[in-house]
Design a protein around this motif. Structure first.
Motif, PDB file in Angstrom:
ATOM      1  N   TRP A  67      -9.272  -6.590  -8.533  1.00 35.38           N
ATOM      2  CA  TRP A  67      -9.211  -5.439  -7.634  1.00 35.38           C
ATOM      3  C   TRP A  67      -8.078  -4.492  -8.001  1.00 35.38           C
ATOM      4  N   ALA A  68      -7.064  -4.997  -8.708  1.00 35.22           N
ATOM      5  CA  ALA A  68      -5.910  -4.191  -9.125  1.00 35.22           C
ATOM      6  C   ALA A  68      -5.762  -4.296 -10.636  1.00 35.22           C
ATOM      7  N   HIS A  69      -5.283  -3.229 -11.253  1.00 34.23           N
ATOM      8  CA  HIS A  69      -5.092  -3.248 -12.709  1.00 34.23           C
ATOM      9  C   HIS A  69      -3.922  -2.339 -13.067  1.00 34.23           C
ATOM     10  N   ASP A  70      -3.543  -2.360 -14.333  1.00 35.44           N
ATOM     11  CA  ASP A  70      -2.399  -1.576 -14.822  1.00 35.44           C
ATOM     12  C   ASP A  70      -1.159  -1.827 -13.971  1.00 35.44           C
ATOM     13  N   VAL A  71      -0.921  -3.105 -13.675  1.00 30.90           N
ATOM     14  CA  VAL A  71       0.236  -3.472 -12.845  1.00 30.90           C
ATOM     15  C   VAL A  71       1.507  -3.393 -13.681  1.00 30.90           C
ATOM     16  N   ARG A  72       2.518  -2.770 -13.150  1.00 29.13           N
ATOM     17  CA  ARG A  72       3.787  -2.622 -13.872  1.00 29.13           C
ATOM     18  C   ARG A  72       4.709  -3.797 -13.542  1.00 29.13           C
ATOM     19  N   TRP A  73       4.413  -4.930 -14.161  1.00 30.73           N
ATOM     20  CA  TRP A  73       5.247  -6.111 -13.951  1.00 30.73           C
ATOM     21  C   TRP A  73       6.575  -5.951 -14.683  1.00 30.73           C
ATOM     22  N   PRO A  74       7.638  -6.582 -14.191  1.00 27.75           N
ATOM     23  CA  PRO A  74       8.946  -6.439 -14.840  1.00 27.75           C
ATOM     24  C   PRO A  74       8.969  -7.076 -16.226  1.00 27.75           C
ATOM     25  N   LYS A  75       9.597  -6.410 -17.156  1.00 29.96           N
ATOM     26  CA  LYS A  75       9.798  -6.945 -18.500  1.00 29.96           C
ATOM     27  C   LYS A  75      11.248  -7.405 -18.602  1.00 29.96           C
ATOM     28  N   GLN A  76      11.446  -8.595 -19.174  1.00 27.96           N
ATOM     29  CA  GLN A  76      12.780  -9.173 -19.211  1.00 27.96           C
ATOM     30  C   GLN A  76      13.779  -8.264 -19.915  1.00 27.96           C
ATOM     31  N   SER A  77      13.346  -7.642 -21.015  1.00 22.91           N
ATOM     32  CA  SER A  77      14.263  -6.768 -21.757  1.00 22.91           C
ATOM     33  C   SER A  77      14.693  -5.571 -20.900  1.00 22.91           C
ATOM     34  N   ARG A  78      13.747  -5.035 -20.137  1.00 24.94           N
ATOM     35  CA  ARG A  78      14.050  -3.881 -19.277  1.00 24.94           C
ATOM     36  C   ARG A  78      14.973  -4.294 -18.131  1.00 24.94           C
ATOM     37  N   ILE A  79      14.698  -5.477 -17.555  1.00 31.29           N
ATOM     38  CA  ILE A  79      15.537  -5.977 -16.467  1.00 31.29           C
ATOM     39  C   ILE A  79      16.962  -6.215 -16.963  1.00 31.29           C
TER      40      ILE A  79
ATOM     41  N   GLY B 105       0.792  -1.221   0.000  1.00 28.05           N
ATOM     42  CA  GLY B 105       0.000   0.000   0.000  1.00 28.05           C
ATOM     43  C   GLY B 105       0.824   1.270   0.000  1.00 28.05           C
ATOM     44  N   PHE B 106       1.427   1.595   1.146  1.00 27.29           N
ATOM     45  CA  PHE B 106       2.177   2.844   1.271  1.00 27.29           C
ATOM     46  C   PHE B 106       3.265   2.970   0.202  1.00 27.29           C
ATOM     47  N   HIS B 107       3.980   1.855  -0.048  1.00 28.56           N
ATOM     48  CA  HIS B 107       5.165   1.931  -0.911  1.00 28.56           C
ATOM     49  C   HIS B 107       4.850   1.748  -2.390  1.00 28.56           C
ATOM     50  N   ARG B 108       4.411   0.541  -2.763  1.00 29.07           N
ATOM     51  CA  ARG B 108       4.293   0.256  -4.197  1.00 29.07           C
ATOM     52  C   ARG B 108       3.083   0.928  -4.844  1.00 29.07           C
ATOM     53  N   LEU B 109       1.973   1.067  -4.104  1.00 27.46           N
ATOM     54  CA  LEU B 109       0.792   1.726  -4.668  1.00 27.46           C
ATOM     55  C   LEU B 109       0.864   3.240  -4.530  1.00 27.46           C
ATOM     56  N   PHE B 110       0.890   3.732  -3.288  1.00 33.43           N
ATOM     57  CA  PHE B 110       0.748   5.170  -3.076  1.00 33.43           C
ATOM     58  C   PHE B 110       2.005   5.971  -3.401  1.00 33.43           C
ATOM     59  N   THR B 111       3.181   5.424  -3.138  1.00 30.20           N
ATOM     60  CA  THR B 111       4.415   6.173  -3.423  1.00 30.20           C
ATOM     61  C   THR B 111       4.801   6.098  -4.891  1.00 30.20           C
ATOM     62  N   HIS B 112       4.799   4.879  -5.450  1.00 27.96           N
ATOM     63  CA  HIS B 112       5.367   4.692  -6.788  1.00 27.96           C
ATOM     64  C   HIS B 112       4.355   4.396  -7.889  1.00 27.96           C
ATOM     65  N   GLY B 113       3.092   4.172  -7.536  1.00 26.43           N
ATOM     66  CA  GLY B 113       2.099   3.896  -8.567  1.00 26.43           C
ATOM     67  C   GLY B 113       2.411   2.658  -9.369  1.00 26.43           C
ATOM     68  N   SER B 114       2.905   1.599  -8.698  1.00 28.04           N
ATOM     69  CA  SER B 114       3.254   0.360  -9.392  1.00 28.04           C
ATOM     70  C   SER B 114       2.025  -0.367  -9.935  1.00 28.04           C
ATOM     71  N   PHE B 115       0.859  -0.025  -9.411  1.00 25.64           N
ATOM     72  CA  PHE B 115      -0.400  -0.571  -9.922  1.00 25.64           C
ATOM     73  C   PHE B 115      -1.509   0.388  -9.521  1.00 25.64           C
ATOM     74  N   LYS B 116      -2.695   0.151 -10.049  1.00 27.05           N
ATOM     75  CA  LYS B 116      -3.862   0.928  -9.669  1.00 27.05           C
ATOM     76  C   LYS B 116      -4.835   0.010  -8.953  1.00 27.05           C
ATOM     77  N   ALA B 117      -5.515   0.538  -7.946  1.00 29.77           N
ATOM     78  CA  ALA B 117      -6.422  -0.263  -7.133  1.00 29.77           C
ATOM     79  C   ALA B 117      -7.821   0.339  -7.161  1.00 29.77           C
ATOM     80  N   ASN B 118      -8.829  -0.538  -7.067  1.00 30.74           N
ATOM     81  CA  ASN B 118     -10.176  -0.010  -6.948  1.00 30.74           C
ATOM     82  C   ASN B 118     -10.341   0.619  -5.565  1.00 30.74           C
TER      83      ASN B 118
END
Length: 356
Positions: free
Chosen positions: A318-330, A98-111
């Motif tokens: 409940w969550a969408h637009d999740v920024r999962w790691p892409k192998q090329s980017r990693i 919550g505090f870190h990945r959602l609210f701080t960095h927007g790693s995903f969107k939540a309903n």
């Protein structure tokens, strides 16, 4: 601008909390008169706040120290242990997911229900009001291990005495600084969110709930004051102290030691032995190399329970637009010798699988 010994003077930037790629603190800010009132905890910490903070650090820590001989001499009941573990991981995932990945960095969107639930769960960790927590962490990423970082262990230099002093500062000393991060500058999106603003203002309420609930459950389960006190000791005091020091270790230990297989502009490292207790946050090098990535432990065997929870939330809708790691980017972010080592290991595993 003067630079403390051991700190770089360059600012750090990332794509924090904004899909367009511009950090929220660089976006145009609303006029003061049109901006919602500040959340709990302004930009100056008062003396009463510092005294309260000291009490919330010292008392649970003393309980944590006392827990060792108590457990050795009298043991700990399964009820107390269950309450401690349950409330620990509720609060820990509230912070990490919550505090870190959602609210701080927007790693995903939540309903909305999930957003509110994660905000409350993180508040149960007793680590400060949500908006203040996010503002501090966004400032940390902007200036990571550089001048302006609220809690870099390299603040005083690179000698052993300086690093010891810096580790103390990064672990907890920085929280007593009277100067607070401007919330309107670093978290304007959260200040404008009515749900988040309300929960952040209610931090005292959620602290009381967090500390009282284990004791209430323990008392009702055993129907005794002794059961209530024992549950409060383990499920509230010991749990809060352990979670605090694990969280603070990400600021101190993970910026002083650990492996650095990915390219980042700071000294963040991966510390494997903190992975389970930190719910995956101690894979800190990848996080600073790619701050908006929803998974921090991206290599084989790297446990990241927070990423697993986000996956379940996504599967439940409940969550969408999740920024999962892409192998090329990693792969692009790996340091050269680590990239070669990983490629060789993957090739060997492929050969083994083919001949099995």
């Amino acid at each position: 601008m003067t630079t403390s010994p051991g700190l770089m003077s360059t600012e750090q930037t990332d794509e924090t909390a904004n899909p367009a790629g511009t950090p929220v603190w660089n976006l145009p800010q609303p006029e003061d008169e049109a901006t919602p009132s500040a959340t709990l905890g302004g930009e100056q910490r008062r003396s009463v706040e510092q005294i309260t903070l000291l009490a919330f650090i010292v008392i649970p820590f003393l309980a944590l120290v006392a827990a060792v001989p108590l457990a050795w001499g009298w043991g700990v009941s399964w009820l107390d242990l269950s309450l401690m573990v349950a409330f620990y991981f509720i609060g820990c995932h509230g912070i990490t997911v919550g505090f870190h990945r959602l609210f701080t960095h927007g790693s995903f969107k939540a309903n909305r229900p999930l957003k509110i639930a994660l905000a409350i769960a993180g508040s149960l960790a007793v680590e400060g009001p949500l908006v203040r927590w996010v503002a501090d962490h966004r400032k940390h990423h902007k200036h990571s291990d550089a001048e302006g970082d609220p809690h870099s262990p390299w603040r005083y230099g690179e000698t052993v005495p300086a690093l010891i002093k810096g580790l103390w500062w990064a672990h907890m000393g920085w929280m007593f600084d009277r100067e607070q991060t401007p919330q309107q500058k670093y978290a304007p999106d959260l200040v404008k969110d009515k749900d988040i603003r309300a929960i952040s203002r209610q931090f005292v309420l959620w602290t009381v709930v967090s500390l009282a609930l284990p004791g209430v459950i323990g008392g009702l389960a055993t129907w005794s004051w002794q059961g209530a006190l024992s549950a409060f000791f383990w499920g509230s005091l010991v749990r809060v102290a352990l979670l605090h020091h694990v969280t603070w270790s990400i600021n101190s230990i993970c910026h002083a030691v650990g492996k650095r297989p990915f390219k980042s502009r700071d000294r963040s490292g991966n510390v494997w032995w903190l992975a389970v207790l930190s719910c995956g946050e101690s894979w800190h090098n990848l996080h600073h190399a790619d701050p908006t990535c929803a998974r921090h432990g991206v290599d084989r065997g790297q446990i990241d329970s927070s990423a697993r929870l986000i996956r379940w939330f996504e599967q439940a809708g409940w969550a969408h637009d999740v920024r999962w790691p892409k192998q090329s980017r990693i792969d692009a972010k790996r340091v050269p010798h680590e990239a070669r080592r990983t490629s060789k290991r993957n090739a060997e595993e492929s050969v083994t699988a083919d001949t099995a």
